[in-house]
Every structure is written in structure tokens, then in C-alpha cells.
Design a protein around this motif. Structure first.
Motif, PDB file in Angstrom:
ATOM      1  N   TYR A  78      18.119 -34.969  42.371  1.00  0.00           N
ATOM      2  CA  TYR A  78      17.228 -34.030  41.630  1.00  0.00           C
ATOM      3  C   TYR A  78      17.667 -34.278  40.206  1.00  0.00           C
ATOM      4  O   TYR A  78      18.755 -35.094  39.820  1.00  0.00           O
ATOM      5  CB  TYR A  78      17.705 -32.422  41.959  1.00  0.00           C
ATOM      6  N   ILE A  79      16.980 -33.898  39.361  1.00  0.00           N
ATOM      7  CA  ILE A  79      17.238 -33.912  37.873  1.00  0.00           C
ATOM      8  C   ILE A  79      16.830 -32.507  37.274  1.00  0.00           C
ATOM      9  O   ILE A  79      15.875 -31.651  37.701  1.00  0.00           O
ATOM     10  CB  ILE A  79      16.186 -34.919  37.000  1.00  0.00           C
ATOM     11  N   THR A  80      17.742 -32.114  36.130  1.00  0.00           N
ATOM     12  CA  THR A  80      17.488 -30.893  35.472  1.00  0.00           C
ATOM     13  C   THR A  80      16.682 -31.352  34.214  1.00  0.00           C
ATOM     14  O   THR A  80      17.060 -32.388  33.704  1.00  0.00           O
ATOM     15  CB  THR A  80      18.679 -30.165  35.277  1.00  0.00           C
ATOM     16  N   VAL A  81      15.712 -30.429  33.853  1.00  0.00           N
ATOM     17  CA  VAL A  81      14.735 -30.783  32.756  1.00  0.00           C
ATOM     18  C   VAL A  81      14.498 -29.716  31.785  1.00  0.00           C
ATOM     19  O   VAL A  81      14.623 -28.288  32.254  1.00  0.00           O
ATOM     20  CB  VAL A  81      13.370 -31.258  33.117  1.00  0.00           C
ATOM     21  N   ASP A  82      14.778 -29.832  30.507  1.00  0.00           N
ATOM     22  CA  ASP A  82      14.117 -28.833  29.489  1.00  0.00           C
ATOM     23  C   ASP A  82      13.480 -29.300  28.172  1.00  0.00           C
ATOM     24  O   ASP A  82      13.575 -30.546  28.152  1.00  0.00           O
ATOM     25  CB  ASP A  82      15.431 -28.192  29.057  1.00  0.00           C
ATOM     26  N   THR A  83      12.861 -28.715  27.362  1.00  0.00           N
ATOM     27  CA  THR A  83      12.412 -29.266  26.093  1.00  0.00           C
ATOM     28  C   THR A  83      12.456 -28.477  25.267  1.00  0.00           C
ATOM     29  O   THR A  83      12.931 -27.106  25.238  1.00  0.00           O
ATOM     30  CB  THR A  83      10.637 -29.527  26.567  1.00  0.00           C
ATOM     31  N   GLU A  84      12.398 -28.884  24.004  1.00  0.00           N
ATOM     32  CA  GLU A  84      12.363 -28.149  22.834  1.00  0.00           C
ATOM     33  C   GLU A  84      11.108 -28.671  22.032  1.00  0.00           C
ATOM     34  O   GLU A  84      10.463 -29.769  22.046  1.00  0.00           O
ATOM     35  CB  GLU A  84      13.634 -28.587  21.809  1.00  0.00           C
ATOM     36  N   PHE A  85      10.448 -27.674  21.553  1.00  0.00           N
ATOM     37  CA  PHE A  85       8.957 -27.841  21.043  1.00  0.00           C
ATOM     38  C   PHE A  85       8.864 -26.719  19.920  1.00  0.00           C
ATOM     39  O   PHE A  85       9.435 -25.835  19.746  1.00  0.00           O
ATOM     40  CB  PHE A  85       8.100 -27.728  22.219  1.00  0.00           C
ATOM     41  N   MET A  86       7.629 -27.172  18.936  1.00  0.00           N
ATOM     42  CA  MET A  86       7.257 -26.302  18.193  1.00  0.00           C
ATOM     43  C   MET A  86       5.690 -26.042  18.277  1.00  0.00           C
ATOM     44  O   MET A  86       5.060 -26.811  18.890  1.00  0.00           O
ATOM     45  CB  MET A  86       7.346 -26.901  16.757  1.00  0.00           C
ATOM     46  N   ARG A  87       5.148 -24.659  18.014  1.00  0.00           N
ATOM     47  CA  ARG A  87       3.898 -24.414  18.353  1.00  0.00           C
ATOM     48  C   ARG A  87       3.328 -23.671  17.294  1.00  0.00           C
ATOM     49  O   ARG A  87       2.194 -23.034  17.301  1.00  0.00           O
ATOM     50  CB  ARG A  87       3.821 -23.674  19.576  1.00  0.00           C
ATOM     51  N   GLU A  88       3.964 -23.093  16.172  1.00  0.00           N
ATOM     52  CA  GLU A  88       3.487 -22.178  15.187  1.00  0.00           C
ATOM     53  C   GLU A  88       2.255 -22.900  14.346  1.00  0.00           C
ATOM     54  O   GLU A  88       1.362 -21.938  13.955  1.00  0.00           O
ATOM     55  CB  GLU A  88       4.696 -22.249  14.072  1.00  0.00           C
ATOM     56  N   LYS A  89       2.184 -24.092  14.225  1.00  0.00           N
ATOM     57  CA  LYS A  89       1.048 -24.768  13.542  1.00  0.00           C
ATOM     58  C   LYS A  89      -0.026 -25.622  14.488  1.00  0.00           C
ATOM     59  O   LYS A  89      -0.789 -25.905  13.649  1.00  0.00           O
ATOM     60  CB  LYS A  89       1.640 -25.651  12.462  1.00  0.00           C
ATOM     61  N   THR A  90       0.376 -25.508  15.650  1.00  0.00           N
ATOM     62  CA  THR A  90      -0.615 -26.183  16.621  1.00  0.00           C
ATOM     63  C   THR A  90      -1.116 -25.470  17.671  1.00  0.00           C
ATOM     64  O   THR A  90      -0.730 -24.468  17.983  1.00  0.00           O
ATOM     65  CB  THR A  90      -0.116 -27.460  17.070  1.00  0.00           C
ATOM     66  N   TYR A  91      -2.350 -25.925  18.264  1.00  0.00           N
ATOM     67  CA  TYR A  91      -2.895 -25.325  19.554  1.00  0.00           C
ATOM     68  C   TYR A  91      -2.200 -25.734  20.926  1.00  0.00           C
ATOM     69  O   TYR A  91      -1.325 -24.907  21.687  1.00  0.00           O
ATOM     70  CB  TYR A  91      -4.168 -25.580  19.812  1.00  0.00           C
ATOM     71  N   TYR A  92      -1.659 -27.226  20.783  1.00  0.00           N
ATOM     72  CA  TYR A  92      -0.991 -27.613  21.763  1.00  0.00           C
ATOM     73  C   TYR A  92       0.483 -27.663  21.449  1.00  0.00           C
ATOM     74  O   TYR A  92       0.701 -27.887  20.145  1.00  0.00           O
ATOM     75  CB  TYR A  92      -1.195 -28.903  22.166  1.00  0.00           C
ATOM     76  N   PRO A  93       1.507 -27.533  22.178  1.00  0.00           N
ATOM     77  CA  PRO A  93       2.884 -27.359  21.787  1.00  0.00           C
ATOM     78  C   PRO A  93       3.320 -28.907  21.186  1.00  0.00           C
ATOM     79  O   PRO A  93       2.858 -29.733  22.009  1.00  0.00           O
ATOM     80  CB  PRO A  93       3.701 -27.018  23.135  1.00  0.00           C
ATOM     81  N   GLN A  94       3.866 -28.934  20.159  1.00  0.00           N
ATOM     82  CA  GLN A  94       4.518 -30.109  19.825  1.00  0.00           C
ATOM     83  C   GLN A  94       5.889 -30.617  20.399  1.00  0.00           C
ATOM     84  O   GLN A  94       6.730 -29.909  19.929  1.00  0.00           O
ATOM     85  CB  GLN A  94       4.530 -30.399  18.218  1.00  0.00           C
TER      86      GLN A  94
END
Length: 400
Positions: A22-38
């Protein structure tokens, strides 16, 4: 180095992790200025190593990561996976699978409704999560060592939480319960918003066919436009403004200009024309294409006490079995059961019916009762013989 910023190092990491169970996964993203998460950062950990991946690094090729996420032999462990999965689905066209969501597993194992990662890490990994950087702008470079270590904590403690949750599921025999929930999370349709259905997100305040028809076309136009321009829906046109236009369905720019929240520049520009065209399309919709408001279950008169009893039963059952009540049924489900024995709600299907639904129907029909244990502090179920309801009193005959 805990940070991977070139394609070769990423390929080597993914090759090593391809043999992990198994692997554990997480993300950091920005969405304040875009339709799709960056996507700004990806954190991945196997049983023996943890790395942060920089998707914004020049020339970074994420193909090895997407291949790893699609590897059927490696379980992908997330906490509250929906937003992360939405990102990967958009970028790679596939949902990571097989999947394990520790938030859902924790609900199945009695940790409460929508338990946070901080709570889970504290209770299962005995770790304290520092959330002082939760509002970091992850798109800025370079990232500091402290930021990277902060981000990695979201996958390192997740390993311990996952392993302990798996043992709990094996002990209580509820792995199959989790499988049903993971099936929904791994279905691409869960994350895809069709423009024609975008109006449903707005919780319309009117059931007028004309209002709903115009709102459907306006919401579909906004969804397509926001997606094409990659800007947030609300930044393009707020929900309140959209519903205001649908309520008054303006016929020209003069009427549109009276709408609160719309500036003169918008009214007289390309968007103003597009809005008026959407209004016209809505007004011209054939009757069979006009959306119907969500049906509300009307609890028949006199069933209020039944609803309240079912709520007590739900809490009692969930406390007894150590499962979050939110995962079993909500208020709308309970009202539906009170009104209809064959209500199409999750609580009357699968493991939920076994846990709660069957007894809910028995309680409703007087075959079960609720009583206190001898200590006067705990509730218990009491089998009872059903009692016929008293006959309606005969109407009084008026004297001549």
C-alpha cells in the motif's frame, strides 16, 4: 531529500513503491482562482519511505505517479479522499484504485462522523499534527523545509492509522461495509458534474417550472463557461445572482441591468448576451425537459413521534455497534422510513438494513419497543406483540 523535483527521481520512487502492499497519498492544491484545482504538491509514503513530489517543477512528468495510482496491486490510502481523487481524475483521466479512505473506515469503526485527520492521527498514531500552515500558498516556490515536513506528516502518520484501522475491520468483520463505500468513491461519475445537472447544486428556493427551466439553462451556461475559462463558478457569477435572474427572467439588457450583483460592463458585454440567450432557451424548454424539484417526503400527520423514536433507535444502534450515525441514515432517510416501509434509502439496504433498518420497521409497526435497562441508564429493545390501533370513535348522530 524528501522533495522530488525531477522526472527521473519520480520514476525511480514510483518503481520502488510499485512493489509495496500500500501507499498513503495526500495533496496540497489551490482553487481560489481556478475552476479545476491547481495541484501544487503530492505527498506519497510507502511502508518505509515518504516523499513530497513537486508537480510545478520545470519539465516534471507525472506519468509514473499516475501509473502507480492505477496499479491494481498497490492499495492507495487517502484520508477524506474526494478532493484528491477529483484532482487525479482531471489530470490523468482515471480514479486511483484500489482505494482505502481512512475517514470512511474510521466512521465504520466508531470514531464519529467525518473524523478529522488530526483526530485520527492523535488517537491511532499518538501524533500531534501541527496545522499552523494550513493556509499556506502552496503554489509559491521555493517551499521551506518546514513546509515540506508539515506536508509529509499528512502521509507518514496515515500509515499507522491505516494499519490499525485494518486490524479493527478484521476484528469486527466490517470490511465488506467499507467495500460498499469505496465502490462509490472509485466511480468517476461521483466527481463529474454535467452542465445540464449543475442547477441541482444551487438548492433552488422556488418550484415554479418557469423558474427551474431558466435556472437550468443559466447554470449549464455558467458551468460550461467557467470550465472553459478555468475560473471558479462563483467568481464568474454568484449563485444568488443566477437565481435572481431566473426568478425575473429578463428579456433585454435594460431588465438584466436591474439585477442586483450585475455590473453595467457585464450587461453590455458578451456575457450579458449569453445570459439573455440562456434565459430565452429556458423559457422555450419543452415541458418534458423542464427540471423537477427534488421530491420532499411529507411525513403524514401523526407520524412525528415515530420519526423521533426512529432517531432514538438510530443513536442507540450506532452507539451499540460503534459506527457513525451519519454513515447509516440521515433525518431525510428516517422520515422516508416513517412514511413508507419500502422507501428507497440506504438504511433499508445491505448492512445498514441489518444494523438499523429491520429494527426500525419493527419499531414502527409495534413489534419492538424501547425500554430502560434495570440500571435506568441504558436503553434496550423489547420484543412485543403488536397491538391493533383503537377503532375510530363513531360520529355522533345529530338529533332531529
Amino acid at each position: 531529500m524528501p522533495m522530488i523535483a525531477d522526472s527521473r527521481a519520480l520514476a525511480e520512487l514510483c518503481d520502488r513503491l510499485s512493489t509495496a502492499p500500500y501507499i498513503t497519498v495526500d495533496t496540497e492544491f489551490m482553487r481560489e482562482k481556478t475552476y479545476y484545482p491547481q495541484l501544487c504538491l503530492v505527498q506519497v509514503a510507502g511502508p518505509d519511505e515518504a516523499k513530497a513530489i513537486d508537480p510545478l517543477a520545470p519539465g516534471m512528468d507525472l506519468a509514473p505517479l499516475f501509473e502507480l495510482l492505477a496499479n491494481p496491486k498497490v492499495l492507495k490510502v487517502f484520508h477524506a479522499a474526494r478532493q484528491d481523487i477529483e484532482i487525479f481524475l482531471h489530470l490523468s483521466g482515471a480514479v486511483p484504485a484500489p482505494l482505502f479512505d481512512t475517514q470512511v473506515a474510521a466512521m465504520v469503526c466508531g470514531f464519529g462522523d467525518a473524523v478529522s485527520y488530526e483526530t485520527l492521527a492523535s488517537q491511532l498514531a499518538k501524533a500531534r499534527i501541527d496545522k499552523s500552515m494550513r493556509f499556506t500558498d502552496w503554489a509559491l516556490r521555493p517551499l521551506t523545509e518546514k513546509q515540506i515536513q508539515y506536508a509529509l506528516a499528512d502521509v507518514t502518520h496515515l500509515r499507522v492509522a491505516y494499519e490499525k484501522l485494518v486490524r479493527k475491520l478484521e476484528k469486527n468483520g466490517r470490511a465488506a461495509w467499507l467495500d460498499a463505500e469505496m465502490a462509490e468513491l472509485t466511480t468517476p461519475a461521483t466527481y463529474q458534474v454535467e452542465p445540464e445537472n449543475a442547477w441541482r447544486r444551487l438548492k433552488p428556493r422556488s418550484s415554479s417550472p418557469k423558474f427551474l427551466a431558466v435556472l437550468k439553462e443559466l447554470a449549464a451556461w455558467r458551468e460550461r463557461e467557467a470550465r472553459e475559462r478555468d475560473i471558479p463558478r462563483q467568481r464568474m457569477l454568484r449563485d444568488e445572482t443566477l437565481m435572481e435572474i431566473a426568478a425575473h427572467h429578463p428579456a433585454d439588457t435594460t431588465e438584466l441591468g436591474r439585477t442586483r450583483g450585475i455590473g453595467k460592463g457585464l450587461v453590455e458585454g458578451r456575457m450579458g448576451v449569453a445570459i439573455l440567450e440562456a434565459v430565452k432557451r429556458g423559457l422555450a424548454l419543452p415541458e418534458d425537459q423542464i427540471p423537477k424539484p427534488p421530491e420532499r417526503v411529507e411525513v403524514p400527520r401523526g407520524l412525528g413521534p415515530v420519526v423521533e423514536l426512529l432517531k432514538v433507535l438510530l443513536k442507540m444502534k450506532c452507539d451499540e455497534h460503534g459506527v457513525a450515525s451519519k454513515l447509516v441514515a440521515n433525518v431525510a432517510d428516517i422520515e422516508a422510513i416513517a412514511a413508507d416501509d419500502d422507501a428507497d434509502v440506504p438504511a433499508l439496504h445491505g448492512w445498514r438494513r441489518e444494523l438499523f433498518g429491520e429494527d426500525a420497521l419493527k419499531l414502527k409497526h409495534g413489534r419492538l419497543g424501547l425500554g430502560f435497562c434495570t440500571d435506568g441508564r441504558r436503553l434496550r429493545l423489547v420484543p412485543i406483540e403488536p397491538v391493533e390501533p383503537p377503532a375510530e370513535p363513531a360520529a355522533a348522530i345529530e338529533a332531529d
